[in-house]
Design a protein around this motif. Sequence first.
Motif, PDB file in Angstrom:
ATOM      1  N   SER A  57       0.833  -1.214   0.000  1.00 17.36           N
ATOM      2  CA  SER A  57       0.000   0.000   0.000  1.00 17.36           C
ATOM      3  C   SER A  57       0.862   1.256   0.000  1.00 17.36           C
ATOM      4  O   SER A  57       0.499   2.262  -0.611  1.00 17.36           O
ATOM      5  N   SER A  58       2.023   1.198   0.636  1.00 17.41           N
ATOM      6  CA  SER A  58       2.920   2.361   0.607  1.00 17.41           C
ATOM      7  C   SER A  58       3.510   2.585  -0.790  1.00 17.41           C
ATOM      8  O   SER A  58       3.988   3.676  -1.098  1.00 17.41           O
ATOM      9  N   LEU A  59       3.444   1.556  -1.638  1.00 10.85           N
ATOM     10  CA  LEU A  59       3.930   1.663  -3.011  1.00 10.85           C
ATOM     11  C   LEU A  59       2.809   1.952  -4.006  1.00 10.85           C
ATOM     12  O   LEU A  59       3.034   1.942  -5.218  1.00 10.85           O
ATOM     13  N   GLY A  60       1.598   2.179  -3.505  1.00  9.41           N
ATOM     14  CA  GLY A  60       0.478   2.519  -4.382  1.00  9.41           C
ATOM     15  C   GLY A  60      -0.431   1.368  -4.762  1.00  9.41           C
ATOM     16  O   GLY A  60      -1.338   1.540  -5.570  1.00  9.41           O
ATOM     17  N   TRP A  61      -0.221   0.194  -4.198  1.00  8.13           N
ATOM     18  CA  TRP A  61      -1.069  -0.958  -4.484  1.00  8.13           C
ATOM     19  C   TRP A  61      -2.314  -0.909  -3.609  1.00  8.13           C
ATOM     20  O   TRP A  61      -2.257  -0.501  -2.466  1.00  8.13           O
ATOM     21  N   GLU A  62      -3.441  -1.345  -4.163  1.00  7.90           N
ATOM     22  CA  GLU A  62      -4.713  -1.382  -3.437  1.00  7.90           C
ATOM     23  C   GLU A  62      -5.263  -2.796  -3.461  1.00  7.90           C
ATOM     24  O   GLU A  62      -5.073  -3.532  -4.422  1.00  7.90           O
ATOM     25  N   ARG A  63      -5.968  -3.157  -2.377  1.00  6.71           N
ATOM     26  CA  ARG A  63      -6.623  -4.465  -2.347  1.00  6.71           C
ATOM     27  C   ARG A  63      -7.700  -4.504  -3.417  1.00  6.71           C
ATOM     28  O   ARG A  63      -8.401  -3.535  -3.664  1.00  6.71           O
ATOM     29  N   TYR A  64      -7.836  -5.641  -4.031  1.00  3.27           N
ATOM     30  CA  TYR A  64      -8.809  -5.869  -5.090  1.00  3.27           C
ATOM     31  C   TYR A  64      -9.660  -7.034  -4.622  1.00  3.27           C
ATOM     32  O   TYR A  64      -9.143  -8.118  -4.360  1.00  3.27           O
ATOM     33  N   TYR A  65     -10.959  -6.832  -4.491  1.00  4.35           N
ATOM     34  CA  TYR A  65     -11.844  -7.828  -3.862  1.00  4.35           C
ATOM     35  C   TYR A  65     -12.698  -8.594  -4.859  1.00  4.35           C
ATOM     36  O   TYR A  65     -13.797  -8.999  -4.552  1.00  4.35           O
ATOM     37  N   ASP A  66     -12.196  -8.840  -6.062  1.00  4.22           N
ATOM     38  CA  ASP A  66     -12.986  -9.490  -7.097  1.00  4.22           C
ATOM     39  C   ASP A  66     -13.134 -11.000  -6.887  1.00  4.22           C
ATOM     40  O   ASP A  66     -14.166 -11.570  -7.183  1.00  4.22           O
ATOM     41  N   ASP A  67     -12.109 -11.647  -6.383  1.00  2.00           N
ATOM     42  CA  ASP A  67     -12.126 -13.111  -6.236  1.00  2.00           C
ATOM     43  C   ASP A  67     -12.017 -13.488  -4.761  1.00  2.00           C
ATOM     44  O   ASP A  67     -11.002 -13.215  -4.126  1.00  2.00           O
ATOM     45  N   PRO A  68     -13.043 -14.142  -4.196  1.00  2.00           N
ATOM     46  CA  PRO A  68     -13.010 -14.485  -2.772  1.00  2.00           C
ATOM     47  C   PRO A  68     -11.978 -15.562  -2.413  1.00  2.00           C
ATOM     48  O   PRO A  68     -11.633 -15.721  -1.250  1.00  2.00           O
ATOM     49  N   ASP A  69     -11.468 -16.296  -3.409  1.00  2.00           N
ATOM     50  CA  ASP A  69     -10.506 -17.358  -3.148  1.00  2.00           C
ATOM     51  C   ASP A  69      -9.051 -16.886  -3.188  1.00  2.00           C
ATOM     52  O   ASP A  69      -8.143 -17.662  -2.912  1.00  2.00           O
ATOM     53  N   LEU A  70      -8.846 -15.622  -3.563  1.00  8.01           N
ATOM     54  CA  LEU A  70      -7.496 -15.085  -3.695  1.00  8.01           C
ATOM     55  C   LEU A  70      -7.360 -13.763  -2.960  1.00  8.01           C
ATOM     56  O   LEU A  70      -8.339 -13.045  -2.766  1.00  8.01           O
ATOM     57  N   LEU A  71      -6.141 -13.441  -2.594  1.00 11.71           N
ATOM     58  CA  LEU A  71      -5.809 -12.117  -2.086  1.00 11.71           C
ATOM     59  C   LEU A  71      -5.164 -11.397  -3.261  1.00 11.71           C
ATOM     60  O   LEU A  71      -4.153 -11.860  -3.796  1.00 11.71           O
ATOM     61  N   GLN A  72      -5.783 -10.282  -3.685  1.00 16.23           N
ATOM     62  CA  GLN A  72      -5.296  -9.614  -4.883  1.00 16.23           C
ATOM     63  C   GLN A  72      -5.010  -8.138  -4.614  1.00 16.23           C
ATOM     64  O   GLN A  72      -5.686  -7.495  -3.812  1.00 16.23           O
ATOM     65  N   PHE A  73      -3.996  -7.637  -5.329  1.00 19.09           N
ATOM     66  CA  PHE A  73      -3.614  -6.234  -5.241  1.00 19.09           C
ATOM     67  C   PHE A  73      -3.520  -5.674  -6.654  1.00 19.09           C
ATOM     68  O   PHE A  73      -3.046  -6.345  -7.568  1.00 19.09           O
ATOM     69  N   HIS A  74      -3.979  -4.426  -6.816  1.00 18.57           N
ATOM     70  CA  HIS A  74      -3.953  -3.758  -8.105  1.00 18.57           C
ATOM     71  C   HIS A  74      -3.343  -2.380  -7.929  1.00 18.57           C
ATOM     72  O   HIS A  74      -3.573  -1.710  -6.926  1.00 18.57           O
ATOM     73  N   SER A  77      -2.149   2.919 -11.602  1.00 14.03           N
ATOM     74  CA  SER A  77      -1.399   3.472 -12.724  1.00 14.03           C
ATOM     75  C   SER A  77      -0.892   2.413 -13.699  1.00 14.03           C
ATOM     76  O   SER A  77      -0.244   2.745 -14.685  1.00 14.03           O
ATOM     77  N   THR A  78      -1.177   1.133 -13.436  1.00 12.83           N
ATOM     78  CA  THR A  78      -0.704   0.051 -14.299  1.00 12.83           C
ATOM     79  C   THR A  78      -1.824  -0.954 -14.561  1.00 12.83           C
ATOM     80  O   THR A  78      -2.903  -0.852 -13.990  1.00 12.83           O
ATOM     81  N   VAL A  79      -1.525  -1.931 -15.388  1.00  8.04           N
ATOM     82  CA  VAL A  79      -2.467  -3.033 -15.628  1.00  8.04           C
ATOM     83  C   VAL A  79      -2.120  -4.230 -14.761  1.00  8.04           C
ATOM     84  O   VAL A  79      -2.741  -5.279 -14.864  1.00  8.04           O
ATOM     85  N   HIS A  80      -1.117  -4.081 -13.888  1.00  8.84           N
ATOM     86  CA  HIS A  80      -0.637  -5.200 -13.077  1.00  8.84           C
ATOM     87  C   HIS A  80      -1.632  -5.607 -11.999  1.00  8.84           C
ATOM     88  O   HIS A  80      -2.283  -4.777 -11.383  1.00  8.84           O
ATOM     89  N   LEU A  81      -1.709  -6.904 -11.788  1.00 10.10           N
ATOM     90  CA  LEU A  81      -2.516  -7.485 -10.730  1.00 10.10           C
ATOM     91  C   LEU A  81      -1.671  -8.564 -10.066  1.00 10.10           C
ATOM     92  O   LEU A  81      -1.090  -9.412 -10.734  1.00 10.10           O
ATOM     93  N   ILE A  82      -1.564  -8.506  -8.748  1.00 12.22           N
ATOM     94  CA  ILE A  82      -0.858  -9.533  -7.993  1.00 12.22           C
ATOM     95  C   ILE A  82      -1.917 -10.421  -7.354  1.00 12.22           C
ATOM     96  O   ILE A  82      -2.753  -9.934  -6.598  1.00 12.22           O
ATOM     97  N   SER A  83      -1.895 -11.704  -7.673  1.00  7.05           N
ATOM     98  CA  SER A  83      -2.849 -12.667  -7.128  1.00  7.05           C
ATOM     99  C   SER A  83      -2.102 -13.671  -6.264  1.00  7.05           C
ATOM    100  O   SER A  83      -1.155 -14.303  -6.721  1.00  7.05           O
ATOM    101  N   LEU A  84      -2.555 -13.807  -5.024  1.00 10.64           N
ATOM    102  CA  LEU A  84      -1.896 -14.672  -4.051  1.00 10.64           C
ATOM    103  C   LEU A  84      -2.905 -15.619  -3.420  1.00 10.64           C
ATOM    104  O   LEU A  84      -4.083 -15.282  -3.317  1.00 10.64           O
ATOM    105  N   PRO A  85      -2.455 -16.791  -2.969  1.00 12.00           N
ATOM    106  CA  PRO A  85      -3.380 -17.695  -2.268  1.00 12.00           C
ATOM    107  C   PRO A  85      -3.860 -17.052  -0.965  1.00 12.00           C
ATOM    108  O   PRO A  85      -3.132 -16.276  -0.346  1.00 12.00           O
ATOM    109  N   LYS A  86      -5.076 -17.349  -0.556  1.00 10.29           N
ATOM    110  CA  LYS A  86      -5.649 -16.772   0.674  1.00 10.29           C
ATOM    111  C   LYS A  86      -4.804 -17.062   1.911  1.00 10.29           C
ATOM    112  O   LYS A  86      -4.686 -16.243   2.799  1.00 10.29           O
TER     113      LYS A  86
END
Length: 112
Positions: A57-74, A77-86
């Motif tokens: 979050s200090s680098l500008g990433w925000e939580r993305y709550y689209d998928d309940p099975d994953l922890l995601q950050f968006h 300013s980019t198209v990047h998405l980080i998807s991690l296991p819960k």
Amino acid sequence: MSGVWIFKNGVVRLVENPGADSLEGGRQGSSARRKVLVHTPTDEVISSYADLERKLSSLGWERYYDDPDLLQFHKRSTVHLISLPKDFCKLKPLNMYDIVVKNRNMFEVRDM
């Protein structure tokens, strides 16, 4: 990152110890080192998703709550998405390298 990049069935993956496939039927033995994600500016090992979320979050990433099975950050300013296991215990080196690639000079993966 060291190792060999393998392209198979349309997927690219990093094989860190290419000779290990011949050992124990393709599985690495218990002597394989555990990988950890490190925040390089503070030299802090990321030991939980709370730690990781604070750094991202200090680098500008925000939580993305689209998928309940994953922890995601968006990052807006980019198209990047980080998807991690819960479950943080299921975080794999591939997930860690994804974070490293999308945050140059901020994280690295080290052998424990």
